[in-house]
Design a protein around this motif. Sequence first.
Motif, mmCIF file in Angstrom:
data_model
loop_
_atom_site.group_PDB
_atom_site.id
_atom_site.type_symbol
_atom_site.label_atom_id
_atom_site.label_comp_id
_atom_site.label_asym_id
_atom_site.label_seq_id
_atom_site.Cartn_x
_atom_site.Cartn_y
_atom_site.Cartn_z
ATOM 1 N N ARG A 126 18.409 -22.585 -19.589
ATOM 2 C CA ARG A 126 18.464 -24.048 -18.784
ATOM 3 C C ARG A 126 20.115 -24.249 -18.818
ATOM 4 O O ARG A 126 20.479 -24.511 -17.751
ATOM 5 C CB ARG A 126 18.092 -24.992 -19.961
ATOM 6 N N ARG A 127 20.875 -23.669 -19.834
ATOM 7 C CA ARG A 127 22.364 -23.787 -19.805
ATOM 8 C C ARG A 127 22.849 -23.289 -18.586
ATOM 9 O O ARG A 127 23.823 -23.543 -17.827
ATOM 10 C CB ARG A 127 22.890 -23.415 -21.063
ATOM 11 N N GLU A 160 16.751 -22.401 -24.007
ATOM 12 C CA GLU A 160 18.062 -23.016 -23.813
ATOM 13 C C GLU A 160 18.980 -22.370 -23.209
ATOM 14 O O GLU A 160 19.735 -23.034 -22.332
ATOM 15 C CB GLU A 160 18.453 -23.552 -25.328
ATOM 16 N N THR A 161 19.142 -21.221 -23.322
ATOM 17 C CA THR A 161 20.295 -20.550 -22.850
ATOM 18 C C THR A 161 20.025 -20.365 -21.256
ATOM 19 O O THR A 161 20.845 -20.663 -20.460
ATOM 20 C CB THR A 161 20.057 -18.838 -23.473
ATOM 21 N N GLN A 181 28.091 -19.665 -23.968
ATOM 22 C CA GLN A 181 27.037 -20.642 -24.151
ATOM 23 C C GLN A 181 26.401 -20.384 -25.653
ATOM 24 O O GLN A 181 25.808 -21.417 -26.424
ATOM 25 C CB GLN A 181 26.079 -20.717 -23.285
ATOM 26 N N MET A 196 25.917 -22.923 -28.818
ATOM 27 C CA MET A 196 24.443 -23.269 -29.490
ATOM 28 C C MET A 196 24.353 -22.858 -30.904
ATOM 29 O O MET A 196 23.445 -23.083 -31.602
ATOM 30 C CB MET A 196 23.485 -22.377 -28.656
#
Length: 167
Positions: free
Chosen positions: A146-147, A143-144, A116, A120
């Motif tokens: 969330r992914r 973001e990490t 991930q 990104m």
Amino acid sequence: FDKELGDNGRGHKLLGACYFGPTYQIHVDFSLASNAERFRFTLAHELRHLSLHRKLKLEFESLDATARAILDGDEDLMPRRRKLQTPRNFLEWQANSYAAALLMPRATFGDELRKQQTAMGITRNVGVVWLTDGSGSQAELEETVRRLSGIYETSRTATRIRLEELR
């Protein structure tokens, strides 16, 4: 999975229960049917109580449990660091740690983190999450998380804690 479990008498909603007698049973409150992440974590948590704690000689009153059961309210199912000051704290820590490990296994979690981060565009220290004072660092962490929570179908809170645990 189709019952309303009520509350624990201290004003906390019961989300899961593990009964040890006369038959082994696990119950998850029906309110979690629409929250897959919370349902999965609660079920895994209760499975740990059943698999690890069923043969312990438990003093159920001291565990805030009744009728040979451990009744878990939302405060027990919070995947967070906790002080292990009581036997109940220790049992809940074990169940939460197991649930996190079952749902986000160490064997795949690090590889998925690196995958991930690469997707990104993170190229430095891949596989490690570094937080600095910059807002970009916090945004990358969010973001990490969330992914990863989407991949493992876990809550962002549980995913963030698993990241911390696995360093």
